[in-house]
Enzyme design. Structure first.
Site, PDB file in Angstrom:
ATOM      1  N   HIS A   1     -14.605  -2.134  13.737  1.00 50.36           N
ATOM      2  CA  HIS A   1     -14.390  -0.576  13.261  1.00 50.36           C
ATOM      3  C   HIS A   1     -14.849   0.126  14.539  1.00 50.36           C
ATOM      4  O   HIS A   1     -15.783  -0.068  15.104  1.00 50.36           O
ATOM      5  CB  HIS A   1     -15.519  -0.356  12.106  1.00 50.36           C
TER       6      HIS A   1
ATOM      7  N   GLU B   1       0.751  -1.134   0.000  1.00 47.62           N
ATOM      8  CA  GLU B   1       0.045  -0.067   0.268  1.00 47.62           C
ATOM      9  C   GLU B   1       0.916   1.216   0.146  1.00 47.62           C
ATOM     10  O   GLU B   1       1.994   1.294   0.672  1.00 47.62           O
ATOM     11  CB  GLU B   1      -0.928  -0.071   1.245  1.00 47.62           C
TER      12      GLU B   1
ATOM     13  N   ALA C   1      -9.546  12.998   0.144  1.00 49.26           N
ATOM     14  CA  ALA C   1     -10.664  13.901  -0.363  1.00 49.26           C
ATOM     15  C   ALA C   1     -10.315  14.924  -0.875  1.00 49.26           C
ATOM     16  O   ALA C   1     -10.946  15.662  -1.787  1.00 49.26           O
ATOM     17  CB  ALA C   1     -11.958  13.786   0.450  1.00 49.26           C
TER      18      ALA C   1
ATOM     19  N   TYR D   1      -6.515   7.216  -0.507  1.00 53.14           N
ATOM     20  CA  TYR D   1      -7.440   8.081  -1.483  1.00 53.14           C
ATOM     21  C   TYR D   1      -7.631   9.139  -0.357  1.00 53.14           C
ATOM     22  O   TYR D   1      -8.244   8.957   0.838  1.00 53.14           O
ATOM     23  CB  TYR D   1      -8.601   7.610  -1.976  1.00 53.14           C
TER      24      TYR D   1
ATOM     25  N   GLY E   1     -14.466   6.050   4.043  1.00 51.00           N
ATOM     26  CA  GLY E   1     -13.603   7.214   4.331  1.00 51.00           C
ATOM     27  C   GLY E   1     -13.950   7.641   5.839  1.00 51.00           C
ATOM     28  O   GLY E   1     -15.225   7.386   6.321  1.00 51.00           O
ATOM     29  N   ASP E   2     -13.034   8.732   6.275  1.00 55.75           N
ATOM     30  CA  ASP E   2     -13.476   9.276   7.605  1.00 55.75           C
ATOM     31  C   ASP E   2     -13.694  10.730   7.282  1.00 55.75           C
ATOM     32  O   ASP E   2     -13.104  11.497   6.313  1.00 55.75           O
ATOM     33  CB  ASP E   2     -12.511   8.968   8.468  1.00 55.75           C
TER      34      ASP E   2
HETATM   35  C1  FAD Z   1      -7.491  -1.324   3.857  1.00 52.59           C
HETATM   36  C2  FAD Z   1      -7.952  -0.144   4.262  1.00 52.59           C
HETATM   37  C3  FAD Z   1      -7.817   0.817   3.709  1.00 52.59           C
HETATM   38  C4  FAD Z   1      -8.101   2.075   3.700  1.00 52.59           C
HETATM   39  N1  FAD Z   1      -7.988   3.406   2.754  1.00 52.59           N
HETATM   40  C5  FAD Z   1      -8.505   4.471   3.028  1.00 52.59           C
HETATM   41  C6  FAD Z   1      -8.150   5.547   2.030  1.00 52.59           C
HETATM   42  O1  FAD Z   1      -7.471   5.407   1.159  1.00 52.59           O
HETATM   43  N2  FAD Z   1      -8.965   6.967   2.482  1.00 52.59           N
HETATM   44  C7  FAD Z   1      -9.358   6.997   3.310  1.00 52.59           C
HETATM   45  O2  FAD Z   1      -9.692   8.303   3.720  1.00 52.59           O
HETATM   46  N3  FAD Z   1      -9.762   6.040   4.487  1.00 52.59           N
HETATM   47  C8  FAD Z   1      -9.143   4.794   4.408  1.00 52.59           C
HETATM   48  N4  FAD Z   1      -9.464   3.686   5.142  1.00 52.59           N
HETATM   49  C9  FAD Z   1     -10.128   4.059   6.309  1.00 52.59           C
HETATM   50  C10 FAD Z   1     -11.770   3.665   6.126  1.00 52.59           C
HETATM   51  O3  FAD Z   1     -12.137   4.859   5.300  1.00 52.59           O
HETATM   52  C11 FAD Z   1     -12.453   4.231   7.639  1.00 52.59           C
HETATM   53  O4  FAD Z   1     -12.152   3.312   8.380  1.00 52.59           O
HETATM   54  C12 FAD Z   1     -13.949   4.601   7.562  1.00 52.59           C
HETATM   55  O5  FAD Z   1     -14.472   4.918   8.778  1.00 52.59           O
HETATM   56  C13 FAD Z   1     -14.511   3.109   7.321  1.00 52.59           C
HETATM   57  O6  FAD Z   1     -14.547   2.643   5.965  1.00 52.59           O
HETATM   58  P1  FAD Z   1     -15.457   1.641   5.638  1.00 52.59           P
HETATM   59  O7  FAD Z   1     -15.248   1.309   4.121  1.00 52.59           O
HETATM   60  O8  FAD Z   1     -15.096   0.314   6.402  1.00 52.59           O
HETATM   61  O9  FAD Z   1     -17.077   1.981   6.039  1.00 52.59           O
HETATM   62  P2  FAD Z   1     -18.304   1.100   5.868  1.00 52.59           P
HETATM   63  O10 FAD Z   1     -18.217  -0.267   5.781  1.00 52.59           O
HETATM   64  O11 FAD Z   1     -19.286   1.975   5.350  1.00 52.59           O
HETATM   65  O12 FAD Z   1     -18.585   1.162   7.561  1.00 52.59           O
HETATM   66  C14 FAD Z   1     -18.726   2.238   8.291  1.00 52.59           C
HETATM   67  C15 FAD Z   1     -19.224   2.116   9.891  1.00 52.59           C
HETATM   68  O13 FAD Z   1     -20.792   1.631   9.505  1.00 52.59           O
HETATM   69  C16 FAD Z   1     -21.098   0.479   9.745  1.00 52.59           C
HETATM   70  N5  FAD Z   1     -21.690  -0.302   8.677  1.00 52.59           N
HETATM   71  C17 FAD Z   1     -21.317  -0.504   7.457  1.00 52.59           C
HETATM   72  N6  FAD Z   1     -22.468  -0.957   6.599  1.00 52.59           N
HETATM   73  C18 FAD Z   1     -23.624  -0.844   7.485  1.00 52.59           C
HETATM   74  C19 FAD Z   1     -24.972  -1.012   7.043  1.00 52.59           C
HETATM   75  N7  FAD Z   1     -25.520  -1.339   5.647  1.00 52.59           N
HETATM   76  N8  FAD Z   1     -25.482  -0.767   8.254  1.00 52.59           N
HETATM   77  C20 FAD Z   1     -25.339  -0.427   9.344  1.00 52.59           C
HETATM   78  N9  FAD Z   1     -24.131  -0.288   9.613  1.00 52.59           N
HETATM   79  C21 FAD Z   1     -23.332  -0.280   8.604  1.00 52.59           C
HETATM   80  C22 FAD Z   1     -19.655  -0.211   9.997  1.00 52.59           C
HETATM   81  O14 FAD Z   1     -19.784  -1.227  10.911  1.00 52.59           O
HETATM   82  C23 FAD Z   1     -19.005   0.959  10.397  1.00 52.59           C
HETATM   83  O15 FAD Z   1     -18.907   1.162  11.942  1.00 52.59           O
HETATM   84  C24 FAD Z   1      -9.035   2.481   4.977  1.00 52.59           C
HETATM   85  C25 FAD Z   1      -9.137   1.419   5.637  1.00 52.59           C
HETATM   86  C26 FAD Z   1      -8.873   0.016   5.491  1.00 52.59           C
HETATM   87  C27 FAD Z   1      -8.954  -1.073   6.395  1.00 52.59           C
END
Ligand code: FAD
Length: 320
Positions: free
Chosen positions: A163, A28, A62, A60, A119-120
């Site tokens: 998470h 990465e 934003a 990535y 994302g966060d």
């Molecule tokens: C391998 C990896 C790469 C990353 N790369 C980046 C990056 O490039 N840029 C960046 O800004 N961040 C990155 N992150 C961080 C990530 O964006 C954050 O951790 C973010 O808070 C969660 O993203 P997610 O895609 O898992 O979100 P989601 O899967 O949408 O989850 C977010 C929260 O909502 C809950 N949730 C999910 N789906 C549902 C549903 N359908 N109903 C109810 N609750 C739900 C989950 O339990 C979680 O608490 C990365 C993280 C990892 C592990």
């Protein structure tokens, strides 16, 4: 719809292809801020190219200028190297129309492997998540959006410790299963410190849905080279470093005003190698190294795992 005569392979293709060493590995990178950082990134890229990772991924951010640079450099990875890039894409501050345009910009450069993330919030990663008024709520929605746009191969994030926003591990497991059912082909985990957390996540997913549990769950590993980095990474991600692991690094760092970087680095390489060996014994499909855009520490771990790094280590011995 993407229409390339020679579409890029998928991550699943790459994980089942012949590889060096005991297990495929991936790397990465993050988008560099300036020209100097970009030059460093390219040194790492060229080093890793010689080691044959299954794929590389580009995180990535934003922000506007970072975003443009990220898209450009990810395109250059596809066009100018032998590496297979995966573009991370987050939903932060983006309308659906913007997300579609970004996916299109990647597709135009031949990039069809995308890691779909929510994302966060910018500024404070642990702050309240606010959906863009015309955007998506969860990564699951982004998986569908990308899949609907053409022949993409989508991965998602997973969290061995759960998470930080999830009320409990079962909720988070269900969220991961939803992303996989929505079409994600694999997931990559956040870096973690306890292999048992990873194994428990794998068991939970398999129990919740055996079909989704069969998809590759790729552990994220960071060879730690400074205690300050460990602290920053755990602060940003909300993950917790177990006290015994922290003590190992803190002992190496010493009591001085400046941490003993060499000793911390040695512990970091040992620790990453120990974790990797156990994960390999547990049958993981790939090891995903968070390189921080440096090649040396990861190369050293790979060497200890039995990958031939002789073309790389002497040439990079001045790097970190
Ligand atoms: C391998 C990896 C790469 C990353 N790369 C980046 C990056 O490039 N840029 C960046 O800004 N961040 C990155 N992150 C961080 C990530 O964006 C954050 O951790 C973010 O808070 C969660 O993203 P997610 O895609 O898992 O979100 P989601 O899967 O949408 O989850 C977010 C929260 O909502 C809950 N949730 C999910 N789906 C549902 C549903 N359908 N109903 C109810 N609750 C739900 C989950 O339990 C979680 O608490 C990365 C993280 C990892 C592990």
């Amino acid at each position: 719809m993407t229409s390339s005569a020679n579409p890029a392979p998928s991550i699943l293709d790459r994980l089942s292809a012949p590889h060096r060493g005991p297990v495929p590995f991936s790397v990465e990178f993050f988008p560099p801020k300036d020209a100097e950082a970009e030059a460093r990134l390219w040194r790492a890229v060229r080093t890793f190219e010689r080691l044959g990772p299954a794929f590389v991924s580009m995180t990535y951010g934003a922000g506007g200028s970072t975003r443009d640079r990220t898209v450009r450099i990810t395109g250059e990875l596809a066009a100018q190297t032998t590496l297979l890039p995966v573009a991370h894409l987050t939903a932060v501050n983006h309308s659906i129309a913007e997300l579609r345009a970004l996916v299109g910009a990647y597709a135009d450069q031949g990039i069809t492997n995308i890691l779909a993330l929510r994302g966060d919030p910018p500024g404070d990663p642990l702050g309240d998540w606010i959906r863009h008024p015309d955007g998506v709520e969860y990564a699951e929605d982004l998986v569908r959006l990308i899949d609907d746009l053409g022949d993409f191969h989508v991965g998602v994030a997973s969290f061995p410790e759960g998470h930080h926003r999830a009320p409990d591990l079962d909720h988070d497991t269900r969220a991961l299963v939803k992303k996989l059912r929505a079409g994600a082909e694999y997931s990559i985990t956040q870096m973690f410190f306890d292999v048992d957390d990873f194994l428990r996540l794998r068991d939970r997913v398999s129990q919740a849905d055996p079909e989704q549990g069969a998809k590759p769950l790729i552990p994220g590993i960071m060879p730690i080279t400074s205690l300050a980095t460990v602290r920053r990474m755990t602060e940003l991600s909300g993950s917790v470093i177990p006290p015994d692991v922290y003590a190992r690094f803190a002992d190496a760092a010493g009591d001085g005003a400046e941490e003993n970087r060499e000793a911390v680095r040695a512990v970091g390489i040992d620790f990453a190698t120990e974790m990797a060996r156990r994960l390999i014994a547990e049958g993981v499909p790939c090891l995903h190294f968070c390189s921080l855009n440096f090649a040396k520490a990861t190369s050293e771990v790979l060497e200890r795992l039995g990958v031939d790094t002789s073309s790389v280590l002497p040439a990079t011995s001045a790097a970190r």
